[in-house]
Motif scaffolding. Structure first.
Motif, mmCIF file in Angstrom:
data_model
loop_
_atom_site.group_PDB
_atom_site.id
_atom_site.type_symbol
_atom_site.label_atom_id
_atom_site.label_comp_id
_atom_site.label_asym_id
_atom_site.label_seq_id
_atom_site.Cartn_x
_atom_site.Cartn_y
_atom_site.Cartn_z
ATOM 1 N N HIS A 59 43.773 46.649 98.295
ATOM 2 C CA HIS A 59 42.954 45.699 97.684
ATOM 3 C C HIS A 59 42.962 44.292 97.970
ATOM 4 O O HIS A 59 42.044 43.757 98.160
ATOM 5 C CB HIS A 59 42.465 46.191 96.200
ATOM 6 N N CYS A 60 44.220 43.913 97.800
ATOM 7 C CA CYS A 60 44.464 42.258 97.876
ATOM 8 C C CYS A 60 44.562 41.973 99.247
ATOM 9 O O CYS A 60 44.237 40.740 99.722
ATOM 10 C CB CYS A 60 45.766 42.158 97.348
ATOM 11 N N HIS A 61 44.233 42.717 100.400
ATOM 12 C CA HIS A 61 44.414 42.385 101.732
ATOM 13 C C HIS A 61 42.978 43.102 102.327
ATOM 14 O O HIS A 61 43.153 43.148 103.648
ATOM 15 C CB HIS A 61 45.536 43.065 102.450
ATOM 16 N N ALA A 91 50.398 48.329 98.299
ATOM 17 C CA ALA A 91 49.416 47.857 97.477
ATOM 18 C C ALA A 91 49.978 48.265 95.942
ATOM 19 O O ALA A 91 49.951 49.413 95.347
ATOM 20 C CB ALA A 91 47.939 48.520 97.647
ATOM 21 N N GLU A 92 50.346 46.988 95.303
ATOM 22 C CA GLU A 92 50.396 47.040 94.008
ATOM 23 C C GLU A 92 49.389 47.855 93.192
ATOM 24 O O GLU A 92 48.155 47.687 93.596
ATOM 25 C CB GLU A 92 50.742 45.421 93.607
ATOM 26 N N VAL A 93 49.597 48.192 92.148
ATOM 27 C CA VAL A 93 48.710 48.970 91.329
ATOM 28 C C VAL A 93 48.568 50.588 91.910
ATOM 29 O O VAL A 93 48.612 51.335 91.001
ATOM 30 C CB VAL A 93 47.207 48.253 91.439
ATOM 31 N N GLY A 127 50.944 39.441 101.435
ATOM 32 C CA GLY A 127 50.692 38.535 100.121
ATOM 33 C C GLY A 127 50.894 39.459 99.031
ATOM 34 O O GLY A 127 51.559 38.841 98.150
ATOM 35 N N CYS A 128 50.392 40.710 98.813
ATOM 36 C CA CYS A 128 50.527 41.566 97.726
ATOM 37 C C CYS A 128 52.053 41.779 97.386
ATOM 38 O O CYS A 128 52.871 41.957 98.353
ATOM 39 C CB CYS A 128 49.767 42.836 97.997
ATOM 40 N N ASP A 129 52.740 41.495 96.266
ATOM 41 C CA ASP A 129 53.805 41.407 95.783
ATOM 42 C C ASP A 129 54.947 41.793 96.614
ATOM 43 O O ASP A 129 55.859 40.668 97.092
ATOM 44 C CB ASP A 129 54.131 42.225 94.471
ATOM 45 N N LYS A 130 55.013 42.801 97.218
ATOM 46 C CA LYS A 130 56.196 43.340 97.972
ATOM 47 C C LYS A 130 56.213 42.984 99.431
ATOM 48 O O LYS A 130 57.068 43.059 100.233
ATOM 49 C CB LYS A 130 56.744 44.719 97.808
ATOM 50 N N THR A 200 44.998 37.895 96.608
ATOM 51 C CA THR A 200 46.205 38.458 95.410
ATOM 52 C C THR A 200 45.730 37.939 94.057
ATOM 53 O O THR A 200 44.935 37.200 93.891
ATOM 54 C CB THR A 200 47.339 37.926 96.053
ATOM 55 N N CYS A 201 46.576 38.425 93.383
ATOM 56 C CA CYS A 201 46.392 38.105 91.664
ATOM 57 C C CYS A 201 46.537 36.955 91.702
ATOM 58 O O CYS A 201 47.368 35.979 92.374
ATOM 59 C CB CYS A 201 47.712 38.868 90.778
ATOM 60 N N MET A 202 45.493 36.138 90.874
ATOM 61 C CA MET A 202 45.514 34.457 91.016
ATOM 62 C C MET A 202 46.294 33.920 89.783
ATOM 63 O O MET A 202 46.106 32.824 89.499
ATOM 64 C CB MET A 202 44.106 34.174 90.888
ATOM 65 N N THR A 206 53.827 37.542 91.037
ATOM 66 C CA THR A 206 54.927 37.797 92.035
ATOM 67 C C THR A 206 54.225 37.566 93.423
ATOM 68 O O THR A 206 54.847 36.760 94.157
ATOM 69 C CB THR A 206 55.384 39.321 92.079
ATOM 70 N N ALA A 207 53.134 37.802 93.625
ATOM 71 C CA ALA A 207 52.244 37.381 94.805
ATOM 72 C C ALA A 207 52.507 35.827 94.963
ATOM 73 O O ALA A 207 52.743 35.234 96.102
ATOM 74 C CB ALA A 207 50.708 37.962 95.047
ATOM 75 N N SER A 208 51.850 35.134 93.963
ATOM 76 C CA SER A 208 51.822 33.826 94.001
ATOM 77 C C SER A 208 53.060 33.122 94.249
ATOM 78 O O SER A 208 53.504 32.147 94.879
ATOM 79 C CB SER A 208 51.221 33.287 92.750
HETATM 80 FE FE1 FES Z 1 48.374 42.699 94.821
HETATM 81 FE FE2 FES Z 1 48.539 41.738 92.302
HETATM 82 S S1 FES Z 1 47.966 43.576 92.805
HETATM 83 S S2 FES Z 1 48.983 40.672 94.090
#
Ligand code: FES
Length: 577
Positions: A59-61, A91-93, A127-130, A200-202, A206-208
């Motif tokens: 989802h973040c990508h 994908a985190e989540v 971008g998404c965390d890992k 990514t999470c705003m 971790t992503a930011s």
């Molecule tokens: Fe992708 Fe938070 S779920 S950056």
């Protein structure tokens, strides 16, 4: 600006595949022609791999298919030959048991793709965390010219006139729902308003944190990491990155010129100034190891002591990534921090960090604080040791309750996450506000992959009394969007017999953040006695990647890389036969 071209076309790595008059090169050329490329498309041009972590569950990508086209546009314009290659999407989540379990697999895929194909340079799209650490770890191990295109944060969330932040407001309103303070309809409205665009999470999750760290390390164009994903600056940054990577190949500007001890120190400083995610400790240790550097946990605290916390962002502060970017962005923060940074560090632009940031400035001092008016004088992450964590644990003091940072309480031990879920809201649970919740078997092997369970929920009966924070201890990680007095990354983990495995409900635990200590107040003799009867649990994976992971993953204080991937020993180039 003219580039410092030091390579000829015949020196390109891909020339070994496409250049010679040989049987094998015939095959390589004819197959490029088979795909509809003409000789003019690729002859004498650097082959640039665009490693794209897009997928329909990422989802973040979700904008990365289009964004890859923007990168390609830049590569073609600069005289390169772009090839888009899908790599593992983390994908985190969605991904279970944890994306962290697959970070090393993404790094292996990245390294081996780059090594086994005719590639001269690469654009990493994550971008998404890992994904930022996973991609970078692999690229470092291969060593080709590398640039990173961050996914960018999503737009801020909205609900009933309030701004919602990823993660942070999920935890907050989940507690309010359980306490009976909001309705199910409210909860569903929050669900619809909290994630309203690609990106990514705003919050400062971790992503930011990690995209900011990759920019600080020198792997993105200046101020790339904070551009919101839907902003038209984002595709322009993507095509600029495509143009730049072609130049980097001709300049032979490789990661070893960029990732140095100097840039690592800068990255740790920025982590502290951002009030960034605790996950960054693990990732930075692993990244540094791929370049041959050992990062002791204590270094984070040492640098933190002389680095103010400057960025006023949720979960610890007020604002979101859009605010951060329009207040000047990461490059403006670096400019504020200029006196604290090694500004001569080399970056992917071919210029120093200091040159890159000199045109940036801050437009809102409440979002990016001046050095002499910080939110906190010191970084907000500290390292704890003691008989519960001989190899260390971490706590994010900037997101904790000051009143709990020196605290003694009775342990309530949960054997694993399911046990916690089953018992936490039981009205009979013998819990009081001063209790300390302990979750074990959630570390690198026990989780596996240290799921982000470290912010254990507050028991319902305490929520109803108005309690919103307690001391919680685990060998898990915590989402960067989480908050509370949570002791994390306890090492060694309980699954392999670390002291957390020996704690019993009713034991008294003492947290003393000032002294940097976490101890269970029982004698050595009693701990030893319990150790003699402790038995290891049965491995969860009889075969496959899970088994490889269990056998080779290192502990949290070592970066959770695989033992056989760490280090910077050179691997031979494949022979072209
Ligand atoms: Fe992708 Fe938070 S779920 S950056």
């Amino acid at each position: 600006m003219p580039i410092n071209k030091i390579k000829e076309a015949t020196q390109l790595r891909s020339h070994r595949w496409f250049g010679p008059e040989s049987l094998r090169a015939f095959g390589h050329r004819s197959r490029a022609l088979q795909m509809g490329f003409s000789r003019r498309d690729y002859e004498g041009k650097p082959v640039i791999a665009i490693l794209n972590t897009w997928s329909e569950l990422s989802h973040c990508h979700s904008h990365f298919r289009e964004r890859a086209q923007d990168v390609k546009r830049g590569i073609w314009q600069a005289g390169g030959f772009p090839v888009e290659i899908p790599v593992m999407s983390l994908a985190e989540v969605y991904q279970k048991p944890s994306t962290m379990m697959y970070r090393n697999l993404l790094s292996m895929e990245t390294e081996e793709i780059l090594r086994s194909y005719p590639i001269d340079g690469c654009v990493l799209m994550g971008g998404c965390d890992k994904t930022p650490p996973g991609l970078l770890m692999g690229a470092l191990s291969m060593g080709l010219p590398t640039i990173f295109v961050p996914a960018g944060p999503m737009l801020r969330g909205n609900w009933h006139g309030k701004t919602l932040g990823s993660g942070s407001d999920v935890w907050k309103y989940w507690d309010e729902l359980r306490a009976g303070n909001i309705t199910k309809e409210d909860w569903h409205d929050i669900e619809e308003g909290i994630a309203r665009s690609a990106g990514t999470c705003m919050t400062m999750g971790t992503a930011s944190t990690m995209t900011g760290i990759l920019e600080t390390l020198g792997f993105t164009l200046p101020n790339a990491s904070t551009i919101p994903a839907p902003d038209s600056n984002h595709p322009r940054m993507a095509s600029d990155s495509g143009r730049r990577i072609v130049e980097m190949v001709w300049e032979d500007l490789t990661p070893k010129n960029i990732l140095t001890w100097t840039s690592i120190e800068n990255a740790i400083r920025v982590l502290m100034a951002l009030g960034g995610s605790t996950n960054a400790l693990i990732h930075l240790i692993a990244i540094a190891k791929r370049a041959g550097f050992e990062l002791p946990l204590e270094l984070f605290e040492k640098i933190g002591k002389t680095t103010p916390y400057l960025v006023n962002m949720r979960p610890a502060g007020k604002y979101l990534m859009e605010d951060f970017h329009y207040a000047g962005g990461l490059a403006a923060l670096l400019q504020v921090m200029r006196p604290l940074l090694n500004i001569e560090a080399m970056t992917c632009t071919g210029k120093s960090l200091g040159e890159n940031i000199k045109r940036f400035k801050v437009f809102n001092n409440d979002v990016i604080k001046p050095l002499d008016e910080p939110i906190l004088a010191e970084g907000g992450l500290i390292i704890l040791k003691g008989n519960l964590a001989p190899n260390g644990a971490v706590i994010k003091t900037s997101a904790a309750s000051a009143s709990l940072l020196k605290h003694k309480g009775k342990a309530i031990v949960f054997e694993n996450y399911s046990d916690m879920e089953r018992r936490l809201d039981d009205p009979e649970l013998d819990v009081e506000p001063s209790s300390i919740l302990v979750l074990r078997n959630s570390g690198p092997q026990g989780g596996p992959g240290m799921p982000e369970w470290g912010m254990l929920p507050i028991p319902k009966k305490l929520l109803k009394q108005g309690v919103r924070d307690m001391v919680r201890i685990s060998d898990a990680r915590m989402s960067g969007t989480s908050y509370g007095t949570c002791v994390l990354h306890v090492s060694p983990e309980s699954w392999i017999g670390g002291p957390l495995a020996l704690v019993k409900s009713g034991d008294i635990i003492e947290l003393d953040a000032k002294k940097r200590e976490i101890n269970v107040l029982i004698s050595h003799a009693e701990l030893d006695k319990r150790r003699t009867v402790w038995r290891p649990q049965i491995k969860k994976f009889p075969r496959g990647y899970g088994q490889l992971f269990s056998q080779h993953v290192q502990q949290a204080h070592e970066g959770c890389d695989f033992d056989f991937l760490s280090g910077n020993a050179a691997v031979d180039e494949p022979e072209i036969h």
